[in-house]
Design an enzyme around this catalytic site. Structure first.
Site: not given
Ligand SMILES: CC(C)(COP(=O)(O)OP(=O)(O)OC[C@H]1O[C@@H](n2cnc3c(N)ncnc32)[C@H](O)[C@@H]1OP(=O)(O)O)[C@@H](O)C(=O)NCCC(=O)NCCS
Length: 155
Positions: A80, A114, A119, A126
């Protein structure tokens, strides 16, 4: 592609060949090991691939995309990315919701992905979408070498 301060007017559509130049450029802006034009083009032939693109209605440029592989009752989110000039405007949220809608329509029970443990923006995204960490895959990434965190969303 310029930087825009307003939330963009978006249309989300399945990835097609017309998007590939923009998407390869987005990849090279975001990652040390970007997916190439050819790698993205291969996904157009992959029956497991479910890729959606967010396009700016006005400019018709791709501002972001999400890619998932649909395998039985699981969806593995492969990538993404949102253009650096259009982040924090809800584009990734729209793309993830498109995949979640697809997953619900196709009886997918679990979405997984993953992410590099460093990050923070992606992990915050998420978690906000309800993903929970399943575990760590040590040394999963190269350039630079780094652990992956595995996140899942059960539907
Ligand atoms: C991760 C990424 C896709 C997020 O895209 P985005 O369009 O900016 O995300 P959204 O605007 O939908 O953000 C939704 C929520 O995620 C969280 N979030 C996103 N970016 C964040 C950041 N830089 N810092 C902290 N939280 C962040 C926030 O909770 C945000 O909600 P809020 O803006 O209301 O606070 C984008 O930063 C990106 O393309 N990064 C580079 C590529 C990448 O790392 N992809 C993930 C690979 S696993």
């Amino acid at each position: 592609m310029g930087v825009n301060c307003k939330p963009p007017d978006l249309v989300i559509s399945p990835m097609s060949i017309e998007h590939l130049d923009d998407l390869a450029e987005l990849e090279s802006m975001a990652f040390s090991r970007p997916w190439s034009y050819d790698a993205l083009a291969e996904e157009l032939q992959n029956p497991l691939a479910v890729f959606f693109v967010a396009e700016d209605v006005e400019t018709e440029r791709a501002l972001g995309y999400i890619g998932m592989h649909h395998i039985l009752d699981e969806g593995a989110i492969a990538n993404i990315v949102v253009h650096p000039g259009y982040r924090r405007k809800g584009v990734a949220t729209r793309l993830l919701n498109e995949v979640i809608d697809y997953a619900k329509r196709h009886d997918i029970k679990r979405l997984t992905l993953e992410v590099r443990v460093s990050n923070a923006p992606a992990i915050a995204l998420y978690k906000k979408m309800g993903f929970k960490m399943d575990g760590i895959r040590p040394g999963f990434y190269d350039s630079p070498k780094e652990d992956a965190a595995i996140y899942s969303l059960y539907l």
